[in-house]
Write a protein that holds these residues in place. Structure first.
Motif, PDB file in Angstrom:
ATOM      1  N   PRO A   1      -5.629   8.912 -12.266  1.00 31.90           N
ATOM      2  CA  PRO A   1      -5.203   6.724 -12.571  1.00 31.90           C
ATOM      3  C   PRO A   1      -4.257   6.862 -13.279  1.00 31.90           C
ATOM      4  O   PRO A   1      -2.937   5.994 -12.863  1.00 31.90           O
ATOM      5  N   PHE A   2      -2.951   8.516 -12.881  1.00 32.86           N
ATOM      6  CA  PHE A   2      -1.139   8.024 -13.532  1.00 32.86           C
ATOM      7  C   PHE A   2      -0.711   8.058 -12.621  1.00 32.86           C
ATOM      8  O   PHE A   2       0.410   7.211 -11.725  1.00 32.86           O
ATOM      9  N   PHE A   3      -1.395   7.811 -10.775  1.00 33.22           N
ATOM     10  CA  PHE A   3       0.028   7.901  -9.526  1.00 33.22           C
ATOM     11  C   PHE A   3      -1.259   6.584  -8.760  1.00 33.22           C
ATOM     12  O   PHE A   3      -0.803   6.230  -7.779  1.00 33.22           O
ATOM     13  N   ILE A   4      -2.088   5.537  -9.674  1.00 33.95           N
ATOM     14  CA  ILE A   4      -2.679   4.761  -8.168  1.00 33.95           C
ATOM     15  C   ILE A   4      -1.436   3.343  -8.691  1.00 33.95           C
ATOM     16  O   ILE A   4      -1.698   2.928  -7.639  1.00 33.95           O
ATOM     17  N   LEU A   5      -0.357   3.541  -9.098  1.00 34.88           N
ATOM     18  CA  LEU A   5       0.706   2.834  -8.696  1.00 34.88           C
ATOM     19  C   LEU A   5       1.398   2.832  -7.909  1.00 34.88           C
ATOM     20  O   LEU A   5       1.486   2.183  -6.983  1.00 34.88           O
ATOM     21  N   PRO A   6       1.492   3.921  -7.900  1.00 35.48           N
ATOM     22  CA  PRO A   6       2.291   4.977  -6.974  1.00 35.48           C
ATOM     23  C   PRO A   6       1.588   4.686  -5.350  1.00 35.48           C
ATOM     24  O   PRO A   6       2.475   4.495  -4.319  1.00 35.48           O
ATOM     25  N   LEU A   7      -0.040   4.678  -5.622  1.00 37.57           N
ATOM     26  CA  LEU A   7      -0.174   4.863  -4.362  1.00 37.57           C
ATOM     27  C   LEU A   7      -0.094   2.996  -3.744  1.00 37.57           C
ATOM     28  O   LEU A   7      -0.309   3.072  -2.598  1.00 37.57           O
ATOM     29  N   PHE A   8      -0.530   2.337  -4.199  1.00 36.86           N
ATOM     30  CA  PHE A   8      -0.785   1.214  -4.129  1.00 36.86           C
ATOM     31  C   PHE A   8       1.069   0.594  -3.676  1.00 36.86           C
ATOM     32  O   PHE A   8       0.880  -0.454  -2.793  1.00 36.86           O
ATOM     33  N   GLU A   9       1.774   0.847  -4.408  1.00 44.01           N
ATOM     34  CA  GLU A   9       2.997   0.837  -3.974  1.00 44.01           C
ATOM     35  C   GLU A   9       2.930   1.170  -2.115  1.00 44.01           C
ATOM     36  O   GLU A   9       3.454   0.584  -1.744  1.00 44.01           O
ATOM     37  N   VAL A  10       2.924   2.605  -1.949  1.00 45.37           N
ATOM     38  CA  VAL A  10       2.930   2.888  -0.885  1.00 45.37           C
ATOM     39  C   VAL A  10       1.993   1.447   0.023  1.00 45.37           C
ATOM     40  O   VAL A  10       3.535   1.521   1.633  1.00 45.37           O
ATOM     41  N   VAL A  11       0.767   1.414  -0.226  1.00 43.72           N
ATOM     42  CA  VAL A  11      -0.141   0.652   0.945  1.00 43.72           C
ATOM     43  C   VAL A  11       0.595  -1.007   0.780  1.00 43.72           C
ATOM     44  O   VAL A  11       0.661  -1.075   1.433  1.00 43.72           O
ATOM     45  N   GLN A  12       1.684  -1.231  -0.368  1.00 42.57           N
ATOM     46  CA  GLN A  12       1.889  -2.610  -0.456  1.00 42.57           C
ATOM     47  C   GLN A  12       3.663  -2.735   0.468  1.00 42.57           C
ATOM     48  O   GLN A  12       3.582  -3.615   1.625  1.00 42.57           O
ATOM     49  N   ASN A  13       3.945  -1.765   0.501  1.00 37.51           N
ATOM     50  CA  ASN A  13       4.788  -1.115   1.995  1.00 37.51           C
ATOM     51  C   ASN A  13       4.645  -1.368   2.664  1.00 37.51           C
ATOM     52  O   ASN A  13       5.188  -1.858   4.113  1.00 37.51           O
ATOM     53  N   GLY A  14       3.638  -0.681   3.524  1.00 36.26           N
ATOM     54  CA  GLY A  14       2.904  -0.553   4.557  1.00 36.26           C
ATOM     55  C   GLY A  14       2.872  -1.898   5.591  1.00 36.26           C
ATOM     56  O   GLY A  14       2.796  -2.214   6.504  1.00 36.26           O
ATOM     57  N   LEU A  15       2.082  -3.012   4.201  1.00 43.31           N
ATOM     58  CA  LEU A  15       1.971  -3.824   4.278  1.00 43.31           C
ATOM     59  C   LEU A  15       3.293  -4.785   4.609  1.00 43.31           C
ATOM     60  O   LEU A  15       2.954  -5.001   6.220  1.00 43.31           O
ATOM     61  N   ASP A  16       4.024  -4.262   4.096  1.00 43.23           N
ATOM     62  CA  ASP A  16       4.838  -5.140   4.635  1.00 43.23           C
ATOM     63  C   ASP A  16       5.830  -4.861   5.744  1.00 43.23           C
ATOM     64  O   ASP A  16       6.300  -5.304   6.716  1.00 43.23           O
TER      65      ASP A  16
END
Length: 193
Positions: free
Chosen positions: A74-89
């Motif tokens: 739960p504490f690392f869900i935001l960084p993981l989601f940011e990795v995903v969004q950066n990849g999509l971008d």
């Protein structure tokens, strides 16, 4: 992607470890994700998180500890989601899923679940706690489905076709999770008598 959409998808402007190549994370079909998540009462998240972070580390060489990030998912869900969004971008794939909002809601639901379990400890509260946690687990699942779709989109496999079949290990974890939920439910039922 237009600036308004990007602003709606990004909380911070951190740079990913590897800007020059596509990041492939843990692809799984949404139906398989839902089945494993539901029949392990959310326990699947530890494995799911580990597989995503291990893939990220393998592809980028980032100095992270996937096992630690999985245990404290739960504490690392935001960084993981940011990795995903950066990849999509980077790949120019459009998928509007509001990762920061989802990540914060998931963290809030997990914290609320812990608080409910901690504050309501009387035997008479057991049914309330079980029901509340079931609702919170379902809410987290709803938030995570869009994340899995984004990960699949990033990998170029929107349906998660590469990982849709259930393995024997999947069946074993689902049986173990279902048995554990049944035992907990039975024990709570018996404590109320």
């Amino acid at each position: 992607m237009n600036p308004a959409t990007e602003a709606g998808n990004r909380l911070s402007k951190t740079t990913p470890w590897c800007d020059d190549k596509r990041i492939n994370l843990y692809v799984v079909s949404v139906s398989k994700f839902l089945l494993l998540y539901g029949l392990t009462a959310g326990g699947y998240m530890v494995y799911w998180s580990y597989r995503n972070w291990a893939s990220y580390k393998a592809e980028t060489g980032a100095p992270i500890a996937p096992l630690l990030r999985a245990a404290l998912w739960p504490f690392f869900i935001l960084p993981l989601f940011e990795v995903v969004q950066n990849g999509l971008d980077r790949t120019g794939r459009c998928y509007f899923w509001q990762p920061e909002t989802r990540g914060l809601l998931i963290m809030l639901l997990v914290m609320f679940s812990v608080l409910v379990s901690t504050l309501f400890t009387r035997p008479a509260d057991a049914v309330y706690v079980l029901f509340t946690n079931a609702v919170l687990i379902t809410g987290c699942c709803a938030m995570l489905v869009a994340a899995q779709r984004a990960i699949n989109m990033l990998a170029g496999d929107p349906q998660g076709s590469v990982n849709k079949a259930l393995s024997w290990a999947n069946f074993a974890w689902m049986v173990a999770g279902t048995l554990l939920m049944a035992i907990v439910g039975y024990m709570e039922f018996m404590s109320q008598r």
